[in-house]
Each structure stands twice: as structure tokens, then as C-alpha cells.
Design a protein around this motif. Structure first.
Motif, short mmCIF file in Angstrom:
data_model
loop_
_atom_site.label_atom_id
_atom_site.label_comp_id
_atom_site.label_asym_id
_atom_site.label_seq_id
_atom_site.Cartn_x
_atom_site.Cartn_y
_atom_site.Cartn_z
N ALA A 1 0.17 -14.96 -13.19
CA ALA A 1 1.10 -13.35 -12.92
C ALA A 1 2.21 -13.03 -12.19
N VAL A 2 2.78 -14.13 -11.95
CA VAL A 2 4.60 -14.09 -11.42
C VAL A 2 5.27 -13.92 -12.84
N LEU A 3 4.69 -13.75 -13.80
CA LEU A 3 5.62 -13.96 -15.16
C LEU A 3 5.24 -12.10 -15.23
N HIS A 4 4.55 -11.31 -14.52
CA HIS A 4 4.15 -10.19 -14.81
C HIS A 4 5.06 -9.66 -13.41
N TYR A 5 5.54 -10.50 -13.03
CA TYR A 5 6.79 -9.58 -12.15
C TYR A 5 8.36 -9.31 -12.82
N LEU A 6 8.24 -9.90 -14.23
CA LEU A 6 9.90 -9.92 -14.76
C LEU A 6 9.68 -8.61 -15.44
N ASN A 7 9.94 -8.25 -14.61
CA ASN A 7 10.24 -6.40 -15.25
C ASN A 7 11.31 -6.20 -14.14
N PRO A 8 12.65 -4.57 -14.70
CA PRO A 8 13.42 -4.17 -13.95
C PRO A 8 12.69 -4.07 -12.60
N PHE A 9 12.01 -3.65 -12.41
CA PHE A 9 10.93 -2.63 -11.81
C PHE A 9 11.76 -3.44 -10.26
N PHE A 10 11.19 -4.93 -11.13
CA PHE A 10 11.73 -6.02 -10.01
C PHE A 10 12.50 -6.24 -9.25
N ALA A 11 13.26 -5.89 -10.20
CA ALA A 11 15.09 -7.02 -9.20
C ALA A 11 16.06 -5.95 -9.27
N LYS A 12 15.33 -4.37 -9.33
CA LYS A 12 16.21 -3.29 -8.78
C LYS A 12 16.45 -3.74 -7.67
N PRO A 13 18.14 -4.04 -6.53
CA PRO A 13 18.57 -4.45 -5.30
C PRO A 13 17.86 -3.48 -3.93
N GLY B 1 -0.96 -5.87 0.75
CA GLY B 1 -1.10 -6.08 -0.63
C GLY B 1 -2.57 -5.94 -1.31
N VAL B 2 -2.63 -7.96 -0.99
CA VAL B 2 -4.00 -8.40 -1.02
C VAL B 2 -5.52 -7.95 -0.58
N LEU B 3 -5.69 -6.60 0.66
CA LEU B 3 -6.60 -6.13 0.21
C LEU B 3 -6.83 -5.04 -0.42
N ILE B 4 -5.38 -4.28 -0.67
CA ILE B 4 -5.73 -2.70 -1.03
C ILE B 4 -5.63 -3.04 -2.75
N GLU C 1 -0.65 6.17 -9.12
CA GLU C 1 -0.55 6.20 -8.05
C GLU C 1 -1.01 6.96 -6.88
N GLU C 2 -1.20 8.28 -7.50
CA GLU C 2 -2.55 8.74 -6.48
C GLU C 2 -3.91 7.57 -5.78
N VAL C 3 -4.36 7.26 -6.89
CA VAL C 3 -5.29 6.38 -6.56
C VAL C 3 -4.83 5.06 -5.01
N VAL C 4 -3.83 4.61 -5.38
CA VAL C 4 -3.46 3.46 -4.79
C VAL C 4 -3.24 4.19 -3.33
N LEU C 5 -2.38 5.93 -3.12
CA LEU C 5 -2.47 6.37 -1.99
C LEU C 5 -3.85 6.70 -1.34
N LEU C 6 -4.22 7.17 -2.47
CA LEU C 6 -5.87 7.24 -1.76
C LEU C 6 -6.77 5.76 -1.38
N VAL C 7 -6.25 4.63 -1.82
CA VAL C 7 -7.33 3.75 -1.00
C VAL C 7 -7.01 3.52 0.05
N LEU C 8 -5.03 3.33 0.01
CA LEU C 8 -4.63 3.72 1.45
C LEU C 8 -5.50 4.00 2.09
N HIS D 1 1.67 -3.66 -6.40
CA HIS D 1 2.63 -4.02 -6.01
C HIS D 1 4.11 -2.83 -6.14
N ALA D 2 3.60 -2.44 -7.65
CA ALA D 2 4.83 -1.69 -8.60
C ALA D 2 4.60 0.39 -7.70
N PRO D 3 3.21 0.29 -7.55
CA PRO D 3 2.63 1.70 -7.12
C PRO D 3 3.51 1.07 -5.52
N LEU D 4 3.35 0.58 -4.64
CA LEU D 4 3.30 0.28 -3.69
C LEU D 4 4.93 1.06 -3.12
N TYR D 5 5.02 0.04 -3.84
CA TYR D 5 6.86 0.48 -3.34
C TYR D 5 7.03 1.89 -3.73
#
Lengths: 112, 883
Positions: free
Chosen positions: B57-69, A26-29, A10-17, A47-51
Motif C-alpha cells: 500500500a505504501v508503494l502506491h503513495y510514491l507518486n508526485p501528487f502526495f509529494a507536493k509540498p 479515511g478508513v471509513l470512507i 471524486e464525485e463518488v467520494v464526495l457523495l459517499v462523504l 486519499h488522492a481524491p480526498l485531498y
């Protein structure tokens, strides 16, 4: 530090940003991350750390206009918030403190 | 062949998957980024590879984190989002729930009252079921305790009994290493215990010394291993208190039956009321041999099964292995008698303590359950009554949904999420359930003594039991959630825009679930109503069955040794006093048949007929006159004929079983003696009023009597007669208090089980109806309110009060009719199953079903009429003015 990072990535993502000269989305990062770390990273791993960072308030976002290359979908641009800024500085300060606290001979040992 | 367009786009399934799974706030970003990458990859690696990568790539999104409302990447709300279970939210729910409760008083009262009654019944049934379940579990060796039982074939039927021969106890102890303890025991009887000048009638058992450790009887005082010394007695703490009061009981003398002095050697704790083994005192097994010389003949007799045998298996011994070893025990000991092996095939087996109470029925040698059926039935009753109470709650809440819909709309509009609304409604119902619980506890407190009388139990409210409170709490939350679930899910699903626009959403579809719920309620009530009526009919059917003797004015007294010795002077004195018109001796009281004998031979009987057992009454003179039995043919034993002392009387069933065309004067052989049939009596009913009468033989047998039957002089009132008899009995039976049993009271006890279900089902039915009516009443008031305008317009256009009453009632009557259609087959099937257990039974009649239907219609009309007439009488000016 009250709000810690979820992980180093997450820290790396933040630094990149922070380092990004263009408007970051997204794609650029994702590209920059792959370049900087010279590793293959899946887009979902970005995406996960971004959000997560948005939830923590380190980053805000706004939507751009729709483009054809994205199948008619809008881009979401990410911006560093003041809070994120502060967090990065705090991390830097902490790291520097630790670096300075390091006894002189030790780095060589580690370096070897 | 796929079109060109499809080939240049990412796979559709992957997009669908993403849209379905990923939080709606993220879908656009994620898809956008993925597609951007996709189009670049198409240029680099070609379409198929890019499509594969996209899917991957889509399959990677099938985890609870992305499903959270709760991802709201664009605009994070400035207000913190509380979880619906945050304490502050809950406090808020409760505040609002409280306000709603007070605001809609009538509605709350109906709801809480209904729930409380349902819960109270459920708690009572729960206590009752728990009492049945926990029976005997207080014995520490619960898992390893068994009673011996025996299967043997009698008349082609595999019959199961628990009476065993005298020598089996010592044999098991000496030759089988499987047993840790073995205790022989008699069936318990009432004896007179005399301390000083006081006589007490108490019941107890002769039992082997192993019983103390085996049943883990708690020795409170005295010898820790009593019952070894023959002339001793072990009392329960309760009996010791009665006999000796504050005095120290250990070492005191108790005179048994005015004959034998016994020393109190130990005091044990009284068994709980639901234990199978009940006694006021225990007597050493060896004492009966010392007292009864006749008994000594049985010590080595394997052919007379008259005693109980309890065993404890050693740890780790499997009962089935022991059963295999015991199987041929009796056959081996009776090898001389060919009938034993060929026809009777006696087989001893272990019957575990955990089945003693609830699984005591056997049919053709197989265990077929028993009281557990009633436990299940009543649990079902309890469950249904709670369900019905919950249905009320749901119905009233959904009926009120139009009123609350605006509230829901406004709440949603200002940002309340669905979860919060569900939380709100559930807290309201749980709050109501809690209030209902408090009320229900009060009702249980008031109803418990009555309930105890009804079920002949001594249930107490386990106030100090944490487990009980935990269950109650869970139960309340469960009821609250169950009752609140439908409104919570239904109301919270409304779309705010639709509601606030004021569009009517309470249409036919909204009313449908409510109708189904009402039908469910009525179906339950009707099944119960039909059930209660049929059970009542069946009991009456049994009660009205001709029994063949006159039970009123007939009493029986168990004969002590003194009474038997002094029978003739006693008889003379009683007859002279005028209190008694007849007195006779027998071996069984008028409402039971304690003995049966096999080994009878008659003309034309085959050798295997010797195995047929006939119920046997042993008596001397005047038995038929005392009992009030009429003759079919022949005569009673008479003092005028000396040969009658070897005579017998048959009932019709016995004559039929023997296949005798001319039974009178027939010579039967039994026990090496020839006996002549002097009379035939009708099939008198001394056993179950619901089963066929067994073949029975009355024999003249002077040495085998232990009960006196007396016919009170009909000219005297029973109390006057008993007052005259008392002193005479005291004179000839100084060791015993005068203790008698009325045959009609004893006979009434035969209906205990049926009466219990009868009473139970009546109460449950009444309460179910009450709750259903409460619900209907509430429902009718809301529906009438909903249709206020319609009614107003109809009145203006000239509809009469009766018209409007008809319109409002019609809907409910339809529901009742449908319920009847559903309930009838269910009741028909269930009651048919219940009646199967009786061979003397009623036929299910259509009239019962019709009666119940009419009754239900009547009750419904009465319930809703108040509301519909009130609505019909309303002044249309008032109801229409607001528009």
C-alpha cells in the motif's frame, strides 16, 4: 459550472462523504466506497481524491484525538463545505436536466 | 531473531519511505489510516500477510501528487498562495530590488562595475571567438571543400606541406570521378595594376576557373563564368571601386606589371576579412603560362611541388575513400626515382576546409590542432573573468548577510516561503546583471576599436543580429543566477527563530565559503599574472636573440621584371645617389626563407642524403654586405673571382648537417653541377625567432632572384634616403609604385601570435586584478563594519592604529599566501606546457613566482588599507555608545 470535478471518482467520494452518518475519516470512507461500488480499492486511491477535494474547497477537515489503533496518530475528519454542498447540488441539477431532456423512447433502447 | 514488538508492527522501511516521500502535511493522516487498516488485517490474515499488504500500500503513495509540498489539509490559508514566478510577485521582487539597489549605493556600484567589466571582456572575447569559428563558413560548399596537402619524409621527419606539382590539377580532373571541381592556384603575390596613368599595388592570385563556383564567389557583374579567357582579370567590388571609381569596370583594360593588357570580365564580392582565401583580383590560371615561358617546363613535371590545389568532392563521396585513391599518386608518377618510394614516401591527402583556420598545425605528419588552442585559451580567460566577477557578487552578498538576515527573518516570520526569498535574491542579482549588461555594452562600444587594433580584426557589434541579443540575454540571466545563487540559497536557508533571537550565526563556518571564494579569485589572478610575466619574458627572449644580421636600415623590394632587367643601371644610380650603401639580389626577403632544395651531394654523403632538403637562398653579389652578415670563415662571392658564379656559402648548421670537418673549399654536387664552398657564415635567424636555425645554403644563381635587398646609407635618415630612392625606382620600374618593406618591421611581425597572447593576458590580468580588488575593497569595508565594536574596545584598551590595521589586514594576507600556494603549481604546469612548443625558450624562474606573490600582497594591502585605517581611526566613543 465553474469548477468541475477532476473525475467521476471524486464525485463518488464526495457523495459517499455526504451520505456518511458518522464522522467521516479515511478508513471509513474507504470501507463505504468498497461496499457501495463492490470493488476493491486501494487506500491511496481514496486519499488522492480526498485531498484534491480539500484543495478545491469542497471539503474541510479537522483533526480528532490520537488513538492506539492508529499507532498513536490522530484521525482527520472530513466535512462537506458549503461549496461542496453547492457543487453536489449543481451536479444533481445538471444530471436531472439531462435525464429530463432525454427523449422518451431512448432510455429503453439504452436500457436494453 | 526479531523481537516480539517488531513482529506486531508494520514494516519500518515502509514507514520511513512514507515519511521521506509524502508531504509532511499528509504523513500523519496517511500513516494513521494505513496503520488502522494494518491492525485490522493482522487480526484477519495474520502478521506477515498484513505486513506485506502494508508495504504494498505504501508503494502506491510514491507518486508526485502526495509529494507536493502545498497540501495543507487542516487549515487552508485564507490568502491565495502565489507562485514565486507570478507576475505580481516578480513586480514586487523588482520593486524591492530597486529600493535595495539605491539604498546601498556603494555596494551596488562596486557590484555592477565589477560585473560590467567582466561581462564586457567576455563579450569581446565572445565576438573574437565567434569570428574565428565562423571563418570560411560563408562558402556554400564549406562541407565539401578541401585543400590538397602532402606528407613526405625529410631527414627522418614526416613533414606536411601544401605545395603540389603543376600537373596534378588536370590529372585529378581527368582521371578521378570523385571531384566535382578542381582549381590550381598560386600562393598569391603583389602585382602592379595600371589604369590610365594610375598605378595600384594589389595582391591577387592565379587560379583555375573552377574556383568561382567551388568557393561560391558571388559574381556581381559581368561574365558569370569568368577566368576561362587567359587575358582577363576578375576584380573584387572593392578593388574595382579603387581602380575605376564610379566608372563601369566591365570591359575596361588593366595593364598588369606594365606589360600585359587584361580585360575586366567580372566583378566578385570581396571575401569577408576572416576568410582564408583573400584577394583583390583573380587572374586566369592559363595566363601565367602565357606570360612565363619558363613555367611551361613544369606543366608535365611531377617533381617540382610549388602550387596549391583546391578541390570540391561530389556530394556523398567520403574523403577517406578518396584519400586512399590519392595516396600513391606521386609515387606512381615518380617511379623512376628510387628515393621517392623508399625515403620521401610522398602521400597526397585531403585537408577539409573546416580545419583550415583553426587546425592548421602538423607534426610528423599528424594534425596537431593549431590556432584552436588560442581560441580555447581565450574562451577560458573569458569564462574565468566572469566567474571572478560573479564571485565578487557572492562574497559581498554573503558578507552583507548579517544585515539582511533580519530582513529574511521578518519575511519568513510573516509567511514568506523559501521559494519567494530565493526569487527575491535572484531578481536582485538579475537586475544588477542587467544594469551591468547595459554598462558592459557601453564599455564594449568604447573598447571595440582598441580591441580590433590589438587583435588585428575587424569585429563589429552585431546590433541587428537577433541571435546575438538572445545569447546576451541568456548570458545575463546566467550571470545573474550564477552570481545570485549562493546568497539566494544561503540567506534563504536561515531559520527565522534563530535570526530574530539575535543569535550570532556569522561564525567561522559562515566565513569559510567566502574565504574559499577569495582564494579562488586570487588564484586566478595570480596564475594570470605569472602567465603574463612569463609570456612577456619569452617574447623578450625571442626579441633579444642574436639574429646574425643587421635588420635596421635594411629594406627589401620585390623585383618586377623591369627591375631585374635594369638591375645594373639601377644599382649604379642608387649607389651614386648616396642613399644606399649596398644593394643585392636574392630569392627571399631578409626575414623569411622561401625555398628549400634537396638533391645535394657532398663528400661522404649517402644516397639517401639526396632527400635532405636545405633552405636555399639564391643571390648574386654583395648579399652578405647588404645584410650585414659577418663571416665565420672564407669570403663572400666576389666579382674578382670568375669561378664564384658556381660557388656556395654554408651556414654552420648546414656544415654540421653535412658532417664536414673542413667545409671550406669542399666541392658539392647539385643539379648536375659542381659547386665549391667559398665561405661559412654563422647561423643567421631568418625564420622563427623561437626555433632552431635550419641548415641553409646560399647559392650564386642569377636566374632565380626576385627580391632586391638594400642597405640604406647610415649617414642618412631612412625617410631622406627613401625620398632619394623613389625617383630612381620610378625611372627603372615605371609600371610599379615604389613599394618597400623594412626588415625590422617585418621581423617584428614574427612575434604577432606571442604579442597577441601577451597583450591579451596583460589586459585580462589587469582587469581580473581590478575586479578582485573591487571585491576586496567591498569585503574589507563590510568586515571592518562588522568588527566596529571590537575595534572600539581594542582602542579603548590601548591598541594603536597600526595594531588594528595589522589585525584587519592579517586575514586577507593569509588568503593571499594560500592562493599563492595553489596558483604556483597550476601556473608552473600550464606555462611549462605552453613553452613546450618553443625550442628556443626561457626557463621558469622562482623569482617570477616570488615577485607575483609580493605584488599580490602589496596590491591587497593597498586595497584594504583604506578601509582598515578608516576603521582604526574611528572614535571608539561613537562606535561603543550605541550599546
Amino acid at each position: 459550472m465553474k469548477r468541475s470535478f477532476h473525475g467521476g471518482f471524486e464525485e463518488v467520494v464526495l457523495l459517499v462523504l455526504a451520505a456518511c452518518r458518522e464522522e467521516a475519516y479515511g478508513v471509513l470512507i474507504w470501507k463505504m466506497l468498497q461496499q457501495q461500488t463492490s470493488r476493491r480499492i486501494t487506500i491511496s486511491a481514496v486519499h488522492a481524491p480526498l485531498y484534491r477535494l480539500v484543495e478545491k474547497g469542497y471539503r474541510s477537515s479537522q483533526q480528532g484525538v490520537a488513538t492506539a489503533e492508529r499507532g498513536g496518530r490522530r484521525k482527520r475528519f472530513f466535512l462537506l463545505t458549503a461549496l461542496g454542498n453547492k457543487a453536489l447540488l449543481e451536479i444533481l441539477a445538471m444530471r436531472q436536466q439531462l435525464w429530463q431532456a432525454m427523449p422518451d423512447g431512448k432510455l429503453q433502447l439504452i436500457g436494453q | 531473531m526479531a523481537t516480539n514488538k517488531e513482529q506486531t508492527e508494520p514494516p519500518r522501511w515502509a514507514d520511513r519511505l512514507l515519511e521521506w516521500f509524502v508531504s509532511p502535511y499528509l504523513v500523519e493522516d496517511v500513516q494513521g489510516d494505513l496503520q488502522e487498516i494494518f491492525y485490522k488485517r493482522v487480526a484477519q490474515v495474520g502478521i506477515s500477510q498484513a505486513r506485506r499488504e502494508y508495504g504494498w500500500a505504501v508503494l502506491h503513495y510514491l507518486n508526485p501528487f502526495f509529494a507536493k509540498p502545498h497540501h495543507r489539509t487542516g487549515n487552508l490559508t485564507p490568502y491565495p498562495q502565489f507562485s514565486s514566478l507570478h507576475p505580481a510577485m516578480i513586480r514586487n521582487y523588482l520593486t524591492i530590488a530597486g529600493r535595495n539597489l539605491v539604498k546601498n549605493r556603494a555596494y551596488s556600484v562596486i557590484n555592477i562595475l565589477g560585473l560590467a567589466v567582466g561581462m564586457a571582456v567576455a563579450i569581446l572575447i565572445g565576438l573574437w571567438v565567434n569570428d574565428e569559428w565562423s571563418a570560411n563558413k560563408h562558402h556554400l560548399n564549406y562541407q565539401t571543400l578541401y585543400q590538397l596537402k602532402m606528407n613526405q619524409t625529410i631527414d627522418g621527419y614526416r613533414s606536411t606541406g601544401d605545395a603540389l606539382p603543376f600537373p596534378i590539377g588536370p590529372e585529378l580532373k581527368a582521371k578521378y570521378p570523385d571531384f566535382k571541381a578542381v582549381a590550381m592556384c598560386d600562393w598569391g603575390s603583389t602585382h602592379s595594376l595600371i589604369v590610365g596613368n594610375h598605378r595600384f599595388l594589389k595582391s591577387g592570385r592565379y587560379i583555375g576557373p573552377d574556383a568561382i563556383t567551388m568557393f561560391s564567389l558571388k559574381v556581381l557583374k559581368g561574365d558569370q563564368e569568368p577566368l576561362n579567357e587567359p587575358y582577363s582579370i576578375v576584380l573584387t567590388d572593392q578593388a574595382a571601386q579603387t581602380l575605376f571609381g564610379q566608372q563601369e569596370p566591365i570591359g575596361q583594360l588593366v595593364k598588369l606589371d606594365n606589360q600585359t593588357n587584361l580585360k575586366v570580365t567580372a566583378i566578385v564580392a570581396k571575401q569577408p576579412h576572416n576568410a582564408s582565401l583573400q584577394f583583390d583580383y583573380l587572374l586566369p590560371w592559363d595566363l601565367q603560362l602565357a606570360l612565363d615561358k619558363g613555367l611551361r617546363a613544369y606543366v608535365t613535371n611531377w617533381d617540382n611541388s610549388s602550387w596549391a590545389c583546391y578541390v570540391q568532392l561530389k556530394e556523398g563521396i567520403r574523403p577517406e575513400n578518396t584519400n586512399a585513391k590519392l595516396k600513391d599518386l606521386l609515387v606512381n608518377h615518380l617511379a623512376n626515382d628510387p628515393n621517392t618510394k623508399k625515403i620521401r614516401k610522398p602521400e597526397v591527402f585531403l585537408f577539409p576546409m573546416e580545419k583550415w583556420r583553426l587546425y592548421s598545425n602538423f607534426s610528423n605528419g599528424e594534425n596537431t590542432g593549431g590556432f584552436i588552442q588560442y581560441v580555447r585559451l581565450f574562451s577560458l580567460f573569458g569564462f574565468f573573468i566572469v566567474v571572478i566577477a560573479c564571485i565578487n557578487f557572492m562574497n559581498l552578498s554573503t558578507a552583507r548577510s548579517q544585515k539582511r538576515a533580519k530582513e529574511v527573518g521578518v519575511r519568513k516570520a510573516v509567511g514568506s516561503g523559501r521559494q519567494q526569498l530565493i526569487g527575491q535574491f535572484l531578481s536582485e542579482s538579475i537586475l544588477m546583471a542587467s544594469l551591468a549588461l547595459v554598462l558592459a555594452l557601453g564599455l564594449v562600444g568604447v573598447g571595440l576599436p582598441f580591441f580590433n587594433t590589438l587583435t588585428e580584426k575587424q569585429l563589429v557589434f552585431p546590433l541587428d543580429n537577433h541571435f546575438f541579443w538572445g545569447i546576451l540575454l541568456l548570458f545575463t540571466v546566467f550571470t545573474g543566477v550564477l552570481a545570485g545563487s549562493y546568497p539566494a540559497l544561503y540567506l534563504s536557508s536561515f531559520k527565522p527563530v534563530t535570526i530574530l533571537k539575535g543569535s550570532v550565526f556569522i561564525g567561522k563556518q559562515a566565513a569559510l565559503p567566502r574565504k574559499i571564494l577569495v582564494i579562488t579569485q586570487f588564484t586566478c589572478s595570480m596564475v594570470l599574472m605569472i602567465g603574463s610575466i612569463v609570456v612577456y619574458q619569452q617574447i623578450q627572449h625571442g626579441k633579444n636573440r642574436p639574429i646574425g644580421f643587421t635588420k635596421s636600415g635594411l629594406i627589401s623590394v620585390s623585383a618586377s621584371p623591369d627591375l631585374l632587367t635594369n638591375f645594373n643601371p639601377l644599382r649604379t644610380d642608387l649607389l651614386a645617389s648616396g642613399a644606399v650603401s649596398y644593394i643585392s639580389q636574392s630569392n627571399t626577403p631578409p626575414t623569411a626563407l622561401w625555398s628549400s632544395q634537396s638533391g645535394w651531394e657532398w663528400s661522404g654523403s649517402r644516397p639517401e642524403d639526396k632527400a635532405v632538403s636545405f633552405k636555399t637562398i639564391a643571390t648574386t653579389y654583395d648579399y652578405l654586405k647588404t645584410m650585414g652578415i659577418q663571416f665565420k670563415a672564407g669570403r663572400d662571392f666576389s666579382r674578382a673571382f670568375a669561378t664564384d658564379s658556381s660557388g656556395v656559402l654554408l651556414n654552420e648548421a648546414a656544415a654540421k648537417r653535412m658532417g664536414l670537418k673542413e667545409p671550406l673549399g669542399e666541392r658539392l654536387k647539385w643539379d648536375g653541377q659542381e659547386r665549391r664552398v667559398v665561405g661559412i657564415i654563422p647561423d643567421i635567424l631568418m625564420e622563427s625567432p623561437f626555433h632552431r636555425v635550419s641548415p641553409m645554403i646560399i647559392v650564386f644563381y642569377k636566374d632565380w632572384v626576385n627580391v632586391l635587398c638594400l642597405r640604406i646609407n647610415p649617414a642618412l635618415s631612412p625617410s631622406a634616403a627613401l625620398a632619394k630612392m623613389g625617383p630612381i625606382f620610378d625611372k627603372y620600374n615605371p609600371g610599379y609604385p615604389f613599394d618597400y618593406k623594412f626588415a625590422d618591421t617585418e621581423y617584428a611581425k614574427k612575434f604577432n601570435y606571442e604579442e597577441l597572447i601577451g597583450n591579451f593576458s596583460v589586459i585580462v590580468t589587469v582587469l581580473t586584478l581590478l575586479i578582485t580588488c573591487l571585491g576586496l575593497f567591498g569585503l574589507a569595508s563590510f568586515l571592518a563594519e562588522q568588527r566596529t565594536k571590537e575595534i572600539g574596545i581594542r582602542k579603548v584598551l590601548g591598541a594603536s592604529v597600526a595594531n588594528i590595521w595589522g589585525i584587519l589586514s592579517k586575514d586577507f594576507l593569509q588568503l593571499v599566501l594560500i592562493s599563492c600556494l595553489v596558483a604556483s603549481p597550476i601556473a608552473y604546469y600550464a606555462l611549462g606546457q605552453w613553452l613546450k612548443a618553443y625550442s628556443y625558450k626561457i626557463q621558469l624562474e622562482v623569482s617570477v613566482f616570488i615577485l607575483v606573490l609580493l605584488l599580490a600582497l602589496l596590491i591587497t594591502l593597498l586595497t584594504i588599507s583604506y578601509q582598515s585605517i578608516k576603521a582604526a581611526l574611528m572614535n571608539p566613543v561613537k562606535s561603543l555608545r550605541s550599546e
